[in-house]
Design a protein around this motif. Structure first.
Motif, PDB file in Angstrom:
ATOM      1  N   VAL A 182      -2.540   4.518   5.728  1.00  0.00           N
ATOM      2  CA  VAL A 182      -1.658   5.594   5.285  1.00  0.00           C
ATOM      3  C   VAL A 182      -2.442   6.905   5.338  1.00  0.00           C
ATOM      4  CG1 VAL A 182      -0.302   6.523   3.364  1.00  0.00           C
ATOM      5  CG2 VAL A 182      -0.315   4.066   3.805  1.00  0.00           C
ATOM      6  N   SER A 183      -1.814   7.948   5.848  1.00  0.00           N
ATOM      7  CA  SER A 183      -2.458   9.255   5.954  1.00  0.00           C
ATOM      8  C   SER A 183      -2.990   9.721   4.591  1.00  0.00           C
ATOM      9  CB  SER A 183      -1.454  10.281   6.490  1.00  0.00           C
ATOM     10  OG  SER A 183      -1.946  11.594   6.327  1.00  0.00           O
ATOM     11  N   PRO A 184      -4.213  10.228   4.534  1.00  0.00           N
ATOM     12  CA  PRO A 184      -4.755  10.761   3.265  1.00  0.00           C
ATOM     13  C   PRO A 184      -3.872  11.859   2.686  1.00  0.00           C
ATOM     14  CG  PRO A 184      -6.483  10.555   4.916  1.00  0.00           C
ATOM     15  CD  PRO A 184      -5.190  10.303   5.627  1.00  0.00           C
ATOM     16  N   TYR A 185      -3.254  12.652   3.578  1.00  0.00           N
ATOM     17  CA  TYR A 185      -2.352  13.695   3.119  1.00  0.00           C
ATOM     18  C   TYR A 185      -1.187  13.096   2.320  1.00  0.00           C
ATOM     19  CZ  TYR A 185      -4.592  17.093   6.264  1.00  0.00           C
ATOM     20  OH  TYR A 185      -5.470  17.934   6.890  1.00  0.00           O
ATOM     21  N   TYR A 205       3.522   0.923  -4.405  1.00  0.00           N
ATOM     22  CA  TYR A 205       4.536   1.972  -4.528  1.00  0.00           C
ATOM     23  C   TYR A 205       4.933   2.513  -3.153  1.00  0.00           C
ATOM     24  CZ  TYR A 205       6.739   6.457  -5.458  1.00  0.00           C
ATOM     25  OH  TYR A 205       7.622   7.507  -5.460  1.00  0.00           O
ATOM     26  N   LEU A 206       3.936   2.821  -2.343  1.00  0.00           N
ATOM     27  CA  LEU A 206       4.202   3.407  -1.024  1.00  0.00           C
ATOM     28  C   LEU A 206       5.016   2.463  -0.134  1.00  0.00           C
ATOM     29  CD1 LEU A 206       0.727   5.063  -0.300  1.00  0.00           C
ATOM     30  CD2 LEU A 206       2.862   6.222  -0.909  1.00  0.00           C
ATOM     31  N   GLY A 234       9.663   2.145   2.309  1.00  0.00           N
ATOM     32  CA  GLY A 234       8.238   2.221   2.601  1.00  0.00           C
ATOM     33  C   GLY A 234       7.888   3.347   3.553  1.00  0.00           C
ATOM     34  N   VAL A 235       6.663   3.818   3.433  1.00  0.00           N
ATOM     35  CA  VAL A 235       6.235   4.992   4.192  1.00  0.00           C
ATOM     36  C   VAL A 235       6.070   4.706   5.681  1.00  0.00           C
ATOM     37  CG1 VAL A 235       5.154   6.096   2.210  1.00  0.00           C
ATOM     38  CG2 VAL A 235       3.806   4.494   3.606  1.00  0.00           C
ATOM     39  N   GLN A 236       5.770   3.455   6.046  1.00  0.00           N
ATOM     40  CA  GLN A 236       5.655   3.132   7.467  1.00  0.00           C
ATOM     41  C   GLN A 236       7.010   3.246   8.148  1.00  0.00           C
ATOM     42  OE1 GLN A 236       3.188   2.833   9.397  1.00  0.00           O
ATOM     43  NE2 GLN A 236       4.004   1.845  11.241  1.00  0.00           N
TER      44      GLN A 236
END
Length: 924
Positions: free
Chosen positions: A111-114, A200-201, A217-219
């Motif tokens: 996952v991107s650090p941002y 959570y993500l 989900g973020v993906q």
């Protein structure tokens, strides 16, 4: 307090010098100080009490919650992008439920650090400091909830949000909030911050993608919005994704068709808020903030695309298991909240809440549902049904109006089939046929459509209760002459009457209507209620329906399902015990815990003696009665098979239900008439349905003979008594006075089976149920040699068919002979004596009978309005203007007792709702 104030006032008035003033001022300050201290102390006590009560309340609530283990919590927290799995009985998978959320789990390293920083800064800036719960935020949220001032979403940490999404329901009660706090602290204790953030993500719902799908989900969000992995998101993209959880439906850029909304300004504003919070928390520099804020994010969104439709092979099984599992979860969720399912059903809005909650659980959690459906048997039944569908009847093509669009469309109306294979002992549904083409009709004709049962209901509602109460034996005589109960005038099949006395056994074998109506009227007039028996077998009818005499011929207001009929009929094979049918055997939650296991429910309906007599009588249906074709169509021994046919008016519905020791197989065929049409089956539908039934039964027997257990005999209980009776009267042999001469009547005898009760003594005019004096005169004159009309089949309507044609088209083909159930040893226990009658000439070919009984005209009750004029296959034009339910008043019947008559009505199909409105009496 008042005295204290007065004291202060008086002191001020008494000031005479500066020294007095100083003294008084000091006193006043001291008093005020004490007041303030008292107030602070009081507030502290109140706050302590409130906190204590709060902790007590939380403790009381959490004590009611089963404390999950670390393994259980880990499993549930990581259970994302999954859905419920459905299984056949042999552990082979049916299908995974289609997910309402699409997504793919990704590790935190990918996952991107941002994005990680953006989520923490936006949702929970103190995430790495607190222990799962932030007291100040919680207090602010509670105060906001009580006063209604300010935001109501500021009290949940990332940990609490994760717990809410993965471990709890979405309800917003104080109880759920208390449990949420308890579990959040427990999760924080067992798992690292990075583990919680990763969960959570992957669990957060993040609007729609460019295919219009809901994403989780973020993906999935990264792929669905920008076409890149979560690890590759830049700062602006990360901020946009991080802003979605607060209100995904508002901030998402796509609509439900995957098109970019005309106005996406709210999502852009939310993105800027996220960027500001990152800058405020020093997660990014001012330069990064300004650059990301001015980034052309709209041009970064993907173009619309189409989602691929997933094909489901076992559509009827998929829908059935989903529906029944959802209902089980609804009941479970309501029970956990102290709400009974009965009360829940009465509150539509509350039911919808639990429905949505259960449905979300099913489609987004990895439950496992094990069913009773045997995959091989299911395939066998459906292959036979689909392979035989061209023989079931005409497929009609017509123009209709689409109820959704209002446009004219061409529709096809094929004959449909609903079948159920039931294990008698356990109640397991082993297989079923929901319909012949799932693509064209998803309506489950085995479980969801309610149709008139026709005469297949006779053994359940009339003959079983009559035997159980000792009111008849298998050879008791019932009148089949022209009769009328007020406005209700039932007839046999083809608008005929048999014009003779018929035994109870033969009435079932040939499915005659008039004798059945007479018997139903008789048991009602003698205080026997069929309701108590029917409800125990899972069939619930109204009190008004039971008052209609046509109910014994299938004249129900709403009808019954194939499952209900199969289950009720299996009671006879189970020695009078009804076992509730079921499809869902077990449900396992994502942690591997079994949360539901079916429990067998049994109810004693009939005695084993009554059940044996009914088995014995109904065996004749398949050896020489209306289903005699099965004796040569079946590839297995029918020695221990019993069953019942059923047809509703105008060949609207056709049934056959057959049982062995091991199983009950019920088959129904008919038209849906979705678009208000009035299509009926062909006149030979009984033969067609029996051939279909035999094909399915043969396939079951070939696949697994043990399921049917055809060689298991139904042993006669000691409580069943067999009496030698006169064949023509069903009474003990004896003498009567005829024309002033005492004559002995004992030329022909047979055996009659009884439970309780026993045969009546010989008499001139009291041996047949439903008979009038003139019927007795006709009988005895014929018996003693007069050539009269006794036993000659008469047609009362406009039917132009002969008795032979009527008989041959609908079953056994019997057209002549005094066929008062002279059974072979193979077909039943009842045998005739070897005596011959000197008056047999009057009881030979003149005593014609139709083969299968028996379509009545205008029989039964009904509450439907069908205004379609149609001609039935017999040439009788019927205009269905009746509203049904014309119950009439009590009137003198054949027996001289009062009865409630049924109104005239024909049935109207309402396939779209799965209900037959205005159903009427069965024909065979």
């Amino acid at each position: 307090m008042k005295n204290l104030w007065n004291s202060i006032v008086n002191s001020i008035k008494g000031i005479k010098s500066w020294s007095d003033f100083a003294t008084k001022a000091n006193l006043t300050i001291e008093v005020i100080r004490r007041i303030v201290l008292y107030i602070i102390a009081g507030l502290f006590v109140m706050l302590s009490l409130t906190v204590g009560l709060g902790f007590g309340y939380v403790s009381a609530l959490t004590n009611q919650v089963a404390v999950p283990s670390k393994h259980e919590m880990r499993t549930q927290l990581q259970d994302v992008n999954n859905s419920t799995s459905l299984y056949f009985a042999d552990k082979q998978k049916v299908e995974d439920l289609q997910k309402t959320l699409t997504g793919k789990r990704v590790s935190l390293d990918n996952v991107s650090p941002y994005l990680k920083k953006a989520v923490v800064a936006t949702e929970d800036s103190d995430f790495y400091k607190h222990s799962g719960v932030e007291p100040k935020s919680l207090f602010r949220a509670i105060l906001s909830d009580i006063t209604g001032i300010g935001t109501q979403t500021g009290g949940s940490t990332l940990t609490q949000q994760t717990v809410k999404m993965q471990l709890l329901s979405s309800e917003t009660t104080w109880k759920r909030k208390a449990v949420e706090i308890f579990l959040a602290m427990r999760v924080d204790k067992y798992f690292t911050k990075d583990e919680i953030l990763e969960d959570y993500l992957n669990a957060a719902t993040l609007g729609r993608n460019n295919k219009g799908q809901n994403i989780q989900g973020v993906q999935a969000a990264s792929k669905g919005l920008f076409g890149k992995d979560a690890a590759d998101l830049n700062l602006a993209e990360s901020a946009f994704v991080a802003g979605l959880p607060q209100s995904p439906s508002i901030y998402t850029p796509y609509d439900n068709k995957g098109k970019i909304k005309k106005d996406i300004s709210l999502g852009m504003k939310r993105k800027n808020i996220v960027l500001f919070r990152m800058y405020r928390d020093k997660k990014i520099s001012k330069a990064e903030y300004n650059e990301a804020k001015n980034f052309d994010l709209k041009g970064d969104f993907l173009k619309p695309d189409k989602a691929k439709n997933k094909k489901i092979k076992y559509g009827y099984v998929y829908n059935l298991l989903t529906e029944q599992t959802r209902t089980i979860l609804i009941k479970r969720l309501a029970k956990n909240d102290g709400i009974s399912y009965k009360a829940l059903k009465k509150d539509k809005s509350l039911y919808q809440k639990y429905y949505t909650q259960a449905d979300t659980e099913l489609h987004n959690k990895h439950y496992r549902v094990d069913s009773t459906i045997n995959k091989k048997l299911y395939n066998d039944l459906n292959e036979q049904a689909q392979g035989f569908q061209d023989n079931l009847g005409t497929t009609h093509t017509d123009n209709a109006t689409d109820p959704n669009t209002g446009k004219s469309i061409k529709v096809k109306e094929p004959v449909q089939n609903g079948s159920v294979l039931l294990d008698n002992k356990s109640g397991q549904v082993l297989a079923f046929v929901g319909g012949l083409d799932f693509k064209n009709s998803q309506l489950n004709h085995a479980f969801d459509t309610q149709r008139s049962p026709g005469s297949s209901i006779k053994p359940l509602i009339t003959f079983g209760p009559a035997i159980e109460n000792g009111m008849i034996g298998s050879q008791s005589m019932l009148a089949d002459f022209k009769t009328k109960y007020k406005k209700y005038a039932p007839t046999d099949y083809g608008e005929t009457i048999q014009n003779r006395f018929i035994s109870a056994r033969e009435t079932l074998e040939e499915s005659y209507n008039i004798p059945s109506v007479n018997l139903y009227n008789y048991i009602r007039q003698n205080g026997v209620s069929s309701k108590q028996y029917m409800e125990k077998m899972g069939i619930n009818l109204s009190d008004d329906e039971y008052k209609q005499l046509g109910i014994t011929l299938g004249g129900t207001a709403t009808g019954v399902t194939v499952l209900q009929q199969a289950s009720a009929f299996s009671t006879f094979a189970n020695k009078g015990t009804h076992v509730n049918p079921y499809v869902v055997d077990k449900i396992t939650d994502p942690t591997g815990k079994v949360i539901y296991q079916h429990k067998h429910k049994k109810k004693k309906v009939f005695s084993k003696e009554t059940s044996y007599i009914m088995q014995n009588m109904l065996h004749g249906v398949v050896t020489k009665g209306t289903a005699s074709a099965l004796s040569y169509e079946s590839n297995f021994s029918t020695k221990n098979l019993f069953g019942k046919t059923g047809t509703s008016n105008d060949y609207r519905d056709n049934w056959f239900i057959g049982s062995t020791d091991g199983m009950t197989l019920a088959s129904w065929i008919g038209y849906d008439n979705f678009y208000g049409n009035n299509y009926n089956l062909a006149s030979n539908s009984t033969d067609i349905n029996q051939e279909l039934w035999s094909r399915m039964a043969n396939a079951v027997y070939k696949e697994d003979p043990d399921v049917m257990n055809v060689h298991k005999k139904f042993n006669r209980p000691e409580g069943v008594s067999s009496y030698k009776v006169d064949k023509e009267t069903g009474t003990n042999t004896g003498t009567i006075e005829y024309n002033g001469i005492t004559s002995k009547v004992n030329q022909h005898t047979t055996n009659s089976l009884y439970y309780k009760g026993q045969p009546k003594n010989m008499s001139y005019d009291s041996f047949a149920i439903g008979a009038k004096p003139k019927n007795y005169r006709l009988f005895w004159n014929n018996y003693f040699g007069r050539n009269n009309s006794y036993g000659e089949v008469k047609q009362l309507g406009k039917n132009s068919k002969s008795a032979k044609e009527i008989a041959s088209e609908n079953g056994s083909g019997r057209t002549s002979g005094f066929s008062n159930s002279t059974n072979s040893n193979q077909s039943s226990e009842v045998t005739t004596s070897g005596d011959s009658s000197t008056n047999s000439n009057s009881r030979g070919s003149t005593n014609s009978t139709t083969s299968n009984g028996n379509q009545e005209t205008g029989t039964g009750s009904g509450n439907g309005n069908n205004r379609t004029s149609s001609s039935n296959s017999n040439g009788t034009t019927m205009t269905d203007e009746s509203t049904g339910n014309s119950s009439g008043n009590n009137s003198e019947s054949n027996t001289g007792s009062s009865s409630t008559s049924s109104g005239s009505s024909t049935n109207s199909g309402n396939g779209s709702s799965g209900v037959m409105n205005g159903l009427i009496g069965g024909t065979e």
